[in-house]
Design an enzyme around this catalytic site. Sequence first.
Site, PDB file in Angstrom:
ATOM      1  N   GLU A 126       9.246   3.754  -7.760  1.00 43.42           N
ATOM      2  CA  GLU A 126       8.106   3.104  -7.102  1.00 43.42           C
ATOM      3  C   GLU A 126       7.422   4.101  -6.172  1.00 43.42           C
ATOM      4  OE1 GLU A 126       9.598  -0.234  -4.897  1.00 43.42           O
ATOM      5  OE2 GLU A 126      10.613  -1.075  -6.646  1.00 43.42           O
ATOM      6  N   LYS A 169       6.199   5.265  -2.581  1.00 45.62           N
ATOM      7  CA  LYS A 169       6.649   4.989  -1.218  1.00 45.62           C
ATOM      8  C   LYS A 169       5.409   4.829  -0.342  1.00 45.62           C
ATOM      9  CE  LYS A 169       9.972   6.471   2.237  1.00 45.62           C
ATOM     10  NZ  LYS A 169       9.152   6.227   3.403  1.00 45.62           N
ATOM     11  N   ASP A 180       3.111   4.170   2.820  1.00 38.90           N
ATOM     12  CA  ASP A 180       3.272   4.599   4.205  1.00 38.90           C
ATOM     13  C   ASP A 180       2.698   3.560   5.159  1.00 38.90           C
ATOM     14  OD1 ASP A 180       4.121   6.197   6.191  1.00 38.90           O
ATOM     15  OD2 ASP A 180       2.567   7.721   5.966  1.00 38.90           O
ATOM     16  N   TYR A 206       8.072  -5.513  -2.496  1.00 41.58           N
ATOM     17  CA  TYR A 206       8.945  -4.675  -3.318  1.00 41.58           C
ATOM     18  C   TYR A 206      10.421  -5.059  -3.290  1.00 41.58           C
ATOM     19  CZ  TYR A 206       9.361  -2.052   1.128  1.00 41.58           C
ATOM     20  OH  TYR A 206       9.527  -1.691   2.425  1.00 41.58           O
ATOM     21  N   LYS A 238      10.562  12.600  -0.663  1.00 41.89           N
ATOM     22  CA  LYS A 238       9.412  12.751   0.246  1.00 41.89           C
ATOM     23  C   LYS A 238       8.495  13.856  -0.249  1.00 41.89           C
ATOM     24  CE  LYS A 238       9.181  11.025   4.122  1.00 41.89           C
ATOM     25  NZ  LYS A 238       9.980  10.513   5.205  1.00 41.89           N
ATOM     26  N   CYS A 268     -19.702  23.972  34.016  1.00 47.96           N
ATOM     27  CA  CYS A 268     -20.147  23.700  32.652  1.00 47.96           C
ATOM     28  C   CYS A 268     -20.384  25.017  31.917  1.00 47.96           C
ATOM     29  CB  CYS A 268     -21.432  22.884  32.659  1.00 47.96           C
ATOM     30  SG  CYS A 268     -22.150  22.744  31.006  1.00 47.96           S
ATOM     31  N   CYS A 318     -24.420  25.277  31.358  1.00 55.31           N
ATOM     32  CA  CYS A 318     -25.439  25.363  32.398  1.00 55.31           C
ATOM     33  C   CYS A 318     -24.877  25.807  33.741  1.00 55.31           C
ATOM     34  CB  CYS A 318     -26.147  24.021  32.547  1.00 55.31           C
ATOM     35  SG  CYS A 318     -25.087  22.768  33.261  1.00 55.31           S
ATOM     36  N   CYS A 376     -19.987  17.326  32.487  1.00 61.40           N
ATOM     37  CA  CYS A 376     -21.107  18.007  33.107  1.00 61.40           C
ATOM     38  C   CYS A 376     -22.122  16.916  33.416  1.00 61.40           C
ATOM     39  CB  CYS A 376     -21.713  19.026  32.144  1.00 61.40           C
ATOM     40  SG  CYS A 376     -23.289  19.660  32.740  1.00 61.40           S
ATOM     41  N   CYS A 428     -28.749  19.676  31.181  1.00 59.31           N
ATOM     42  CA  CYS A 428     -27.913  20.715  30.567  1.00 59.31           C
ATOM     43  C   CYS A 428     -28.325  20.905  29.104  1.00 59.31           C
ATOM     44  CB  CYS A 428     -26.449  20.302  30.669  1.00 59.31           C
ATOM     45  SG  CYS A 428     -25.360  21.384  29.739  1.00 59.31           S
TER      46      CYS A 428
HETATM   47  S1  IVH Z   1      12.893  -0.198  -0.511  1.00 55.78           S
HETATM   48  C1  IVH Z   1      17.001  -0.891   1.939  1.00 55.78           C
HETATM   49  N1  IVH Z   1      10.590   0.471  -1.564  1.00 55.78           N
HETATM   50  O1  IVH Z   1      10.197   3.224   3.384  1.00 55.78           O
HETATM   51  C2  IVH Z   1      15.645  -0.326   2.118  1.00 55.78           C
HETATM   52  N2  IVH Z   1      10.934   0.907   0.745  1.00 55.78           N
HETATM   53  O2  IVH Z   1      11.874   5.264   4.585  1.00 55.78           O
HETATM   54  C3  IVH Z   1      14.769  -0.861   1.057  1.00 55.78           C
HETATM   55  N3  IVH Z   1       8.982   1.880   1.864  1.00 55.78           N
HETATM   56  O3  IVH Z   1      11.878   1.067   5.561  1.00 55.78           O
HETATM   57  C4  IVH Z   1      13.485  -0.194   1.108  1.00 55.78           C
HETATM   58  N4  IVH Z   1       7.664   1.914   0.098  1.00 55.78           N
HETATM   59  O4  IVH Z   1       9.436   0.492   4.956  1.00 55.78           O
HETATM   60  C5  IVH Z   1      11.349   0.453  -0.442  1.00 55.78           C
HETATM   61  N5  IVH Z   1       8.596   0.946  -2.627  1.00 55.78           N
HETATM   62  C6  IVH Z   1       9.337   0.927  -1.517  1.00 55.78           C
HETATM   63  C7  IVH Z   1       8.857   1.404  -0.290  1.00 55.78           C
HETATM   64  C8  IVH Z   1       9.680   1.384   0.827  1.00 55.78           C
HETATM   65  C9  IVH Z   1       7.766   2.182   1.381  1.00 55.78           C
HETATM   66  C10 IVH Z   1       9.393   2.094   3.260  1.00 55.78           C
HETATM   67  C11 IVH Z   1      10.181   0.957   3.860  1.00 55.78           C
HETATM   68  C12 IVH Z   1      11.470   1.587   4.334  1.00 55.78           C
HETATM   69  C13 IVH Z   1      11.069   3.026   4.467  1.00 55.78           C
HETATM   70  C14 IVH Z   1      12.262   3.935   4.376  1.00 55.78           C
END
Ligand code: IVH
Length: 723
Positions: free
Chosen positions: A120, A122, A124, A242, A338, A433, A436, A451, A456
Amino acid sequence: MATDHTTQMSAEAKIEALREELRHHEYLYYVADAPEWTDAQYDKRMNELKALEAEHPEWITPDSPTQRVGGKPKDGFAKVEHSRPMLSLDNAYNEDELRAWADRVAGGLAGSDKVRYECELKLDGLSMALQYVAGKGGEAVLRSGITRGDGTTGEDVTSNVRTIRSVPLHISAAKLKAAGLPQQFEVRGEVVLPQKAFAKMNEERIAQGLAPAVNPRNAAAGTIRTLEPNIVAQRRLEFFAYFLLSAGGEGKPAVGEFLLDTQSAAIEALGKAGFLVNSNTRTVDTIEEVMAFIADGEAKRDGLPYEIDGIVMKVDSTLQQRRLGFTGKAPRWAIAYKFPARAAITKLDDVLFQVGRTGKVTPVAALAPVFVGGTTVSRCTLHNPDEITRLGVKIGDYVSVERGGDVIPKITEVIEDKDHPRGTQEIVFPDACPRCGEALVREPGEVDLRCVNVSCPARLEEELRHFASRGVMNIEGLGESLVAQLLGHTLAEVEAIEGEEVSVEAVKDADCETATAEPTRAALVHSIADIYKLTKSDLLTLERIGEKTAESLLEQIERSKKMPLNRVLLGLGIRHVGERTAQALADEFGSIDALIAATEEELTRVNDIGPKVAATVREFFTNDRNLALVERLRGYGLTFTAKKRERGTKLEGMTFVLTGTLPTLTRDEAKEKIESAGGKVSGSVSKKTSYVVAGEEAGSKLEKAQQLGVAVLDEAGLLTMLV
Ligand code: IVH
């Protein structure tokens, strides 16, 4: 009696049908991204529903589409314990670490099982747990939304979560059945602020003189903890589901256990139930395929409407997940890959001081050019002296520069290790400034140095640029380089415009009065109003300006004379007066003369205008130089026409009576809201009154409404009609 009964039944049935229809179209719009209705069609149905509900307040249920924005949490957010801890994830940064994780997984499962991985994106943002409970007719309704908090205990932010359109308030029995879900369950997922919404929020913050939020994650986290559901609703957060957990019940797994056999099935079920799930998921068998998914994700990253910071790999089978269990803070069955951060380390070569339109002196970091987040960064604002103190930064330091999506680069920290020794030169703010020479002033309670010399040249330059810019007077062609030329600079000097600010080096070096080149020629413009005095022969004296350019510029200038009052007000560059405030002032006072005559008290009465803004507006219009400027502009033919803001139509034809004390809105605020949505506010209740909005200690007007059978709303009811 019989007729009564039928009309009642049909009203109730109609309400329910409208709700289902609206839910379906909300789903199409916010989740499926395939709208079938125009906004107007949606509003029409929503208004029908609101009207019916107002006639039958006894049938209003919290899962009605009208009930997204409700009252504020009175005593802040309550602390709630999670059904099962909300953990974080372990990280991997390369293929080797990922393979090591896969080996641990295989080892943990005694090597005999085949493992499938679900990949999946991740997201942010911040994680959120939603609890759904059984409704009366076989449906599931949202009960609460809890932040992660410390993982064990989070905060109940339900009132805010309800405003997120991709969070279903109600899931019909049919949908639950199609998804194979029980009536009660828990969904976890990520709340994100899409890039566009983030950019808009920062534009507003900057216009209000506030520091922009660093990234969408912080902005989302701040928003969800706001005590004003109204504001949260405007920010357009999204929720991606998710994770699916059991909430117990007969024949169901215990509370906090997995509900389905695989993660991929859980995602599919959540999608069918109407949640927004990320379509970018893939279930694979090998680490090679995982790596391919990662590569795809990285390639997609910049084109996504929201931020992602990596990829999450999960063992797909929940049975295997259970066997693998957890280590300390993270599950063994998942790992986050990451992406390399959009950050880079570079050296701070110098700090320059720029003078802005309002005289504010901004320290700007001159960096050794560095490639970060897709562009080369060599300048980066340090905002104000406090920011420099906070970072503890010195010239010669190595700093980390971050840049996410289309976000402005930002210095996040000073780096110090054996390869990156500390710099030694203190950053000293100039006393005078840089343009000026006037002594800089720090007003009490302010972080910025300013200023205060209204003439100016640096200020004038910025004022002119601002005045001519697109969102203001929109004088096309009057950009940075032409402004500089109008101020007497040659194009060669304009080239060096970037280097115009004075540097710390220059501040230190007493011989160097200013780093700015004095203009070579006499300026054609000494004030904003002088723009309107320019002639073709004036313009033809400038470099690279031919007949045609000169003519079209003059046309643009002429055209700008008709700009509405709010734009001219914005153009005048009154401190604290951004787009919204300028519009509010224009709407309220209607003419420049009324505004000039307005007292501070009258100004404060305008919505969105606090005492600080009122004082600066008042101050601006008591200054002779500014009044003369207004008169000159008028003399040149500026019309200052107050174009009323487009009135909303949501409450068109409706009359409201306000009574009692409303929980959050003042009488004036409520009135303003109603009027700007096209409604009327009247002082007394009659048969013609559409609604009485009653707050605490509502008296005879409420009684009268009840006698006459006029519908009564509370503040929350009014607010939902406005959404
Ligand atoms: S599963 C047991 N799936 O990433 C933890 N987390 O760095 C289950 N996050 O705290 C998390 N996308 O807030 C999961 N597709 C995804 C995610 C995801 C973002 C975040 C989540 C977690 C943090 C961990």
